[in-house]
Write a protein that holds these residues in place. Structure first.
Motif, PDB file in Angstrom:
ATOM      1  N   LEU A 191       0.820  -1.202   0.000  1.00  0.00           N
ATOM      2  CA  LEU A 191       0.000   0.000   0.000  1.00  0.00           C
ATOM      3  C   LEU A 191       0.859   1.260   0.000  1.00  0.00           C
ATOM      4  CD1 LEU A 191      -2.828   1.331   0.267  1.00  0.00           C
ATOM      5  CD2 LEU A 191      -2.568   1.114   2.753  1.00  0.00           C
ATOM      6  N   GLY A 192       0.704   2.081  -1.040  1.00  0.00           N
ATOM      7  CA  GLY A 192       1.300   3.409  -1.009  1.00  0.00           C
ATOM      8  C   GLY A 192       2.430   3.630  -1.979  1.00  0.00           C
ATOM      9  N   GLY A 193       2.415   4.803  -2.581  1.00  0.00           N
ATOM     10  CA  GLY A 193       3.535   5.205  -3.417  1.00  0.00           C
ATOM     11  C   GLY A 193       3.439   4.726  -4.852  1.00  0.00           C
ATOM     12  N   TYR A 194       4.105   5.454  -5.721  1.00  0.00           N
ATOM     13  CA  TYR A 194       4.233   5.111  -7.130  1.00  0.00           C
ATOM     14  C   TYR A 194       5.709   4.842  -7.426  1.00  0.00           C
ATOM     15  CZ  TYR A 194      -0.515   6.888  -7.825  1.00  0.00           C
ATOM     16  OH  TYR A 194      -1.870   7.089  -7.759  1.00  0.00           O
ATOM     17  N   ILE A 249       1.609  -4.388   3.713  1.00  0.00           N
ATOM     18  CA  ILE A 249       2.915  -3.775   3.951  1.00  0.00           C
ATOM     19  C   ILE A 249       2.830  -2.382   3.348  1.00  0.00           C
ATOM     20  CG2 ILE A 249       5.378  -3.857   3.415  1.00  0.00           C
ATOM     21  CD1 ILE A 249       5.128  -6.900   3.301  1.00  0.00           C
ATOM     22  N   CYS A 250       3.018  -1.369   4.163  1.00  0.00           N
ATOM     23  CA  CYS A 250       2.828   0.013   3.731  1.00  0.00           C
ATOM     24  C   CYS A 250       4.155   0.653   3.338  1.00  0.00           C
ATOM     25  CB  CYS A 250       2.160   0.825   4.837  1.00  0.00           C
ATOM     26  SG  CYS A 250       0.538   0.175   5.308  1.00  0.00           S
ATOM     27  N   TYR A 251       4.075   1.640   2.456  1.00  0.00           N
ATOM     28  CA  TYR A 251       5.270   2.296   1.941  1.00  0.00           C
ATOM     29  C   TYR A 251       6.115   2.879   3.077  1.00  0.00           C
ATOM     30  CZ  TYR A 251       8.258   5.194  -0.976  1.00  0.00           C
ATOM     31  OH  TYR A 251       9.359   5.754  -1.585  1.00  0.00           O
ATOM     32  N   ASN A 252       5.441   3.474   4.062  1.00  0.00           N
ATOM     33  CA  ASN A 252       6.172   4.012   5.210  1.00  0.00           C
ATOM     34  C   ASN A 252       5.269   4.001   6.434  1.00  0.00           C
ATOM     35  OD1 ASN A 252       4.520   6.328   4.983  1.00  0.00           O
ATOM     36  ND2 ASN A 252       6.040   7.407   3.757  1.00  0.00           N
ATOM     37  N   ASP A 253       5.808   4.413   7.558  1.00  0.00           N
ATOM     38  CA  ASP A 253       5.048   4.386   8.810  1.00  0.00           C
ATOM     39  C   ASP A 253       3.860   5.340   8.781  1.00  0.00           C
ATOM     40  OD1 ASP A 253       6.720   2.502   9.905  1.00  0.00           O
ATOM     41  OD2 ASP A 253       7.910   3.920  11.072  1.00  0.00           O
TER      42      ASP A 253
END
Length: 341
Positions: A191-194, A249-253
């Motif tokens: 989840l998150g980010g390109y 699992i996310c791109y960052n916290d």
């Protein structure tokens, strides 16, 4: 001896007289020479403070053809992640009596190049740079035209050109996937980010390789706008499908903490009903509810290594490039559902 209102009268000879040493010894202290004893150094520094003497470091640096400054070009100076990176850089620079000039590229390649040229106009001795999204090898050729030694941090624009220091993004993501699989999770989403920079690409590469190794579906990837923490893209429709994910699992916290807030607002408990793992190990991760499991990327360690490498390059330029990956680990807490260490 009072010098208030008449700073010009305080010269190095006055400092030497106050400390009871020769002018040459006082000069060695200012130049941080190891030839001076600790006791003598303390006396000279005390005299400097007493008299209010100000060392003309600019003139000394001019004689050495160095300014004692470096430029640090970051893509988002408002990020708490970059604050930790700067702490690591500063740990090394302060011991070397180097001052960092910080500028923000705002993740804009054109602004980034303007900032680099401005730093060059200030005669910095070298650069630490986190390349803006969309940067290519023209960035490195542009820096090389300035004649400045440089080290890329966190992101790189070439697999081979230029020095680079960063986390082992792929290895850290692999650790997270493996942990989730060992504890029964089978539908894991990223989840998150390109994939607009090397850091994002390496995270995704580690995610996909790990899932393929465990023979799980590897295309559960949801890009989101990292500047909009309420953007969860297609996750809501995926969660409502006949085979919803059971872990993220996310791109960052910051993305992970925002997502956990969404789960809690909908009555789901992270760690029990859905596993969540972030990345970067920001201070907020340990104090969230539930406490966030996170991939440790050690930005302070990256900063220390980058600063040391740049100082080496300034002192003794080499032809070969160096790539340093700071190994990460998984900080296991309640949000992933696995047993705590």
């Amino acid at each position: 001896m009072s010098t208030r209102g008449n700073q010009k009268k305080v010269n190095l000879q006055a400092v030497a007289d106050e400390a009871g040493v020769s002018r040459a010894t006082a000069s060695l202290v200012l130049r941080e020479s190891p030839l001076v004893s600790a006791e003598t150094r303390k006396r000279v520094i005390a005299a400097i403070h007493t008299l209010g003497y100000i060392y003309n470091r600019g003139a000394a640096n001019l004689r050495r053809q160095k300014t004692g400054t470096i430029g640090v070009v970051l893509s988002n100076i408002g990020s708490p992640f970059f604050s930790k990176l700067l702490l690591g850089i500063d740990e090394v620079l302060v011991d070397a009596s180097i001052v960092a000039l910080l500028v923000n590229s705002a993740d804009n390649p054109e602004r980034q190049m303007r900032q680099i040229w401005r730093l060059r106009e200030h005669s910095v001795d070298g650069l630490i740079i986190c390349p803006a999204a969309g940067s290519d090898e023209t960035l490195l050729s542009g820096i090389e035209k300035t004649g400045l030694p440089y080290v890329q941090v966190l992101r790189h624009v070439s697999q081979t050109a230029g020095d680079y220091v960063g986390p082992d993004y792929a290895g850290g993501t692999d650790l997270a996937v493996t942990h989730l699989v060992r504890h029964g999770r089978k539908r894991i989403v990223f989840l998150g980010g390109y994939p607009v920079n090397s850091a994002a690409c390496e995270r995704l590469d580690g995610f996909q390789r790990a899932l393929r190794r465990h023979r799980l579906e590897s295309d559960l990837i949801i890009p989101t706008d990292l500047d909009n923490l309420s953007d969860f893209g297609a996750l809501e429709s995926m969660m409502a499908s006949s085979s919803p994910p059971d872990a993220a699992i996310c791109y960052n916290d910051m993305v992970a903490l925002s997502f956990m807030g969404k789960l809690l607002s909908e009555g789901a408990l992270p760690g029990r009903d859905f596993a969540v793992i972030g990345a970067d190990n920001l201070p907020q991760a340990a104090t969230s509810f539930p406490a966030l499991t996170t991939i440790v990327t050690d930005p302070a360690g990256v900063g220390r290594n980058a600063a040391r490498l740049l100082l080496d390059r300034i002192a003794e330029p080499r032809v070969s490039n160096m790539r340093i990956l700071v190994s990460g680990q998984l900080m296991v807490r309640e949000s992933c559902g696995g047993p705590l260490p």
